[in-house]
Scaffold this motif. Structure first.
Motif, mmCIF file in Angstrom:
data_model
loop_
_atom_site.group_PDB
_atom_site.id
_atom_site.type_symbol
_atom_site.label_atom_id
_atom_site.label_comp_id
_atom_site.label_asym_id
_atom_site.label_seq_id
_atom_site.Cartn_x
_atom_site.Cartn_y
_atom_site.Cartn_z
ATOM 1 N N PRO A 210 0.813 -1.223 0.000
ATOM 2 C CA PRO A 210 0.000 0.000 0.000
ATOM 3 C C PRO A 210 0.846 1.274 0.000
ATOM 4 N N PHE A 211 1.709 1.388 -0.982
ATOM 5 C CA PHE A 211 2.602 2.546 -1.067
ATOM 6 C C PHE A 211 2.606 3.083 -2.492
ATOM 7 N N GLY A 212 3.271 4.226 -2.670
ATOM 8 C CA GLY A 212 3.417 4.815 -3.987
ATOM 9 C C GLY A 212 4.624 4.265 -4.727
ATOM 10 N N HIS A 213 4.944 4.910 -5.823
ATOM 11 C CA HIS A 213 5.935 4.371 -6.757
ATOM 12 C C HIS A 213 7.372 4.494 -6.263
ATOM 13 N N ASN A 214 7.667 5.523 -5.477
ATOM 14 C CA ASN A 214 9.044 5.747 -5.017
ATOM 15 C C ASN A 214 9.326 4.844 -3.822
ATOM 16 N N VAL A 215 9.609 3.595 -4.103
ATOM 17 C CA VAL A 215 9.681 2.586 -3.045
ATOM 18 C C VAL A 215 10.864 2.785 -2.109
ATOM 19 N N MET A 216 11.942 3.373 -2.585
ATOM 20 C CA MET A 216 13.111 3.545 -1.725
ATOM 21 C C MET A 216 12.905 4.635 -0.686
ATOM 22 N N SER A 217 11.992 5.552 -0.920
ATOM 23 C CA SER A 217 11.706 6.560 0.097
ATOM 24 C C SER A 217 10.472 6.198 0.912
ATOM 25 N N GLN A 218 9.526 5.466 0.318
ATOM 26 C CA GLN A 218 8.258 5.209 0.998
ATOM 27 C C GLN A 218 8.207 3.893 1.761
ATOM 28 N N CYS A 219 8.913 2.879 1.286
ATOM 29 C CA CYS A 219 8.807 1.575 1.974
ATOM 30 C C CYS A 219 10.111 0.775 1.886
ATOM 31 N N PRO A 220 11.251 1.361 2.246
ATOM 32 C CA PRO A 220 12.525 0.634 2.135
ATOM 33 C C PRO A 220 12.575 -0.615 3.006
ATOM 34 N N ASP A 221 11.980 -0.575 4.186
ATOM 35 C CA ASP A 221 12.021 -1.741 5.070
ATOM 36 C C ASP A 221 11.215 -2.899 4.488
ATOM 37 N N GLU A 222 10.064 -2.589 3.903
ATOM 38 C CA GLU A 222 9.234 -3.624 3.304
ATOM 39 C C GLU A 222 9.925 -4.256 2.098
ATOM 40 N N ILE A 223 10.602 -3.446 1.291
ATOM 41 C CA ILE A 223 11.316 -3.981 0.128
ATOM 42 C C ILE A 223 12.491 -4.837 0.590
ATOM 43 N N HIS A 224 13.208 -4.379 1.584
ATOM 44 C CA HIS A 224 14.322 -5.142 2.139
ATOM 45 C C HIS A 224 13.835 -6.507 2.619
ATOM 46 N N ALA A 225 12.750 -6.530 3.373
ATOM 47 C CA ALA A 225 12.217 -7.789 3.903
ATOM 48 C C ALA A 225 11.768 -8.715 2.769
ATOM 49 N N LEU A 226 11.154 -8.142 1.751
ATOM 50 C CA LEU A 226 10.685 -8.955 0.636
ATOM 51 C C LEU A 226 11.864 -9.601 -0.101
ATOM 52 N N LEU A 227 12.932 -8.851 -0.305
ATOM 53 C CA LEU A 227 14.099 -9.399 -1.000
ATOM 54 C C LEU A 227 14.746 -10.523 -0.197
ATOM 55 N N LEU A 228 14.784 -10.370 1.103
ATOM 56 C CA LEU A 228 15.339 -11.442 1.935
ATOM 57 C C LEU A 228 14.468 -12.693 1.848
ATOM 58 N N ASP A 229 13.154 -12.498 1.772
ATOM 59 C CA ASP A 229 12.248 -13.638 1.626
ATOM 60 C C ASP A 229 12.486 -14.342 0.290
ATOM 61 N N VAL A 230 12.674 -13.576 -0.764
ATOM 62 C CA VAL A 230 12.973 -14.186 -2.073
ATOM 63 C C VAL A 230 14.273 -14.962 -2.015
ATOM 64 N N ALA A 231 15.274 -14.399 -1.337
ATOM 65 C CA ALA A 231 16.562 -15.090 -1.211
ATOM 66 C C ALA A 231 16.402 -16.442 -0.522
ATOM 67 N N ILE A 232 15.576 -16.477 0.499
ATOM 68 C CA ILE A 232 15.322 -17.738 1.200
ATOM 69 C C ILE A 232 14.660 -18.750 0.270
ATOM 70 N N ARG A 233 13.686 -18.271 -0.514
ATOM 71 C CA ARG A 233 13.001 -19.164 -1.457
ATOM 72 C C ARG A 233 13.977 -19.723 -2.492
ATOM 73 N N VAL A 234 14.881 -18.870 -2.970
ATOM 74 C CA VAL A 234 15.862 -19.323 -3.959
ATOM 75 C C VAL A 234 16.770 -20.388 -3.372
ATOM 76 N N THR A 235 17.197 -20.172 -2.145
ATOM 77 C CA THR A 235 18.140 -21.086 -1.520
ATOM 78 C C THR A 235 17.502 -22.415 -1.122
ATOM 79 N N THR A 236 16.258 -22.337 -0.686
ATOM 80 C CA THR A 236 15.606 -23.560 -0.176
ATOM 81 C C THR A 236 14.742 -24.262 -1.219
ATOM 82 N N GLY A 237 14.463 -23.563 -2.335
ATOM 83 C CA GLY A 237 13.579 -24.176 -3.297
ATOM 84 C C GLY A 237 14.076 -24.150 -4.693
#
Length: 237
Positions: A210-237
């Protein structure tokens, strides 16, 4: 997740139009501090490399920029991440690299996801086409950044990067982990078309934030968490 359980990953981050690697640098530094390999890609003729802008710089140039980052650094198991226009670039790079096995995941942050023959121009509504053309400077090939981009480091961008159609073989369909992150609070977003198309494809995971387009200013923590989740999926799956 404890330190002993931390998954180490390799991220290549590709910025959107008018932005340089600096836009993703805070995220890259955060990931590196946590032990990951993360690097923000510089694109020819934009940002830090705006001095290399010319009428010959096009989408293929930017695709090759990212391919070179991965190949010359001999990166493997890459999580390739893009914002906005950068989606065009990582799609082309993934298509070229898919058979090498170097790219394990694609993450599109409110970004273009083209099919063969598409361009930013053909995928954009008329209001955005008008902005691209209105921003062409006196040199005839550089788009000025839109007025609403007030960050002092934004630069012009070669118009050909928006006009060139992408040539795809479909090889990137072999990449198992493909994620689309849709920003639902972006007023007038041109990206709903990708959310809708990819939501119907079982090979994609579609997220909505639920954020706007400028993700690095509006939701950096959410993007960081999402990327870590993807990394886990890549490693385990």
């Amino acid at each position: 997740m404890s330190e002993g359980e931390m998954v180490m990953a390799t991220f290549v981050l590709v910025p959107g139009a008018f932005h340089g690697a600096w836009w993703f640098e805070p995220l890259a530094r955060r990931l590196v501090a946590e032990g990951h390999d993360a690097r923000a890609a510089e694109l020819t003729g934009v940002g830090e490399r705006v001095h290399l802008s010319s009428g010959t710089v096009n989408l293929d140039t930017h695709i090759q920029d990212v391919v070179n980052v991965i190949e010359y650094a001999d990166l493997t198991d890459v999580v390739l991440v893009a914002h906005s226009y950068g989606g065009m670039v990582i799609t082309g790079a993934a298509d070229r690299l898919a058979d090498s096995g170097r790219v394990r995941a694609l993450v599109y942050l409110d970004a273009f996801v083209p099919q063969d023959g598409d361009s930013v121009w053909t995928l954009s509504p008329q209001v955005w086409r008008d902005r691209y053309v209105a921003g062409v400077g006196a040199d005839g090939f550089s788009m000025a950044p839109p007025p609403f981009l007030t960050e002092p480091r934004v630069t012009s961008q070669p118009l050909a990067t928006m006009l060139q159609s992408i040539a795809l073989t479909g090889a990137s369909d072999k990449i198992e982990h493909r994620h689309y992150v849709y920003m639902s609070a972006y007023e007038g977003t041109p990206f709903t078309q990708f959310r809708d198309r990819l939501s119907a494809e079982p090979s994609w995971t579609v997220h909505s934030l639920p954020f706007g387009h400028n993700v690095m200013s509006q939701c950096p923590d959410e993007i960081h968490a999402l990327l870590l989740d993807v990394a886990i999926r890549v490693t385990t799956g």
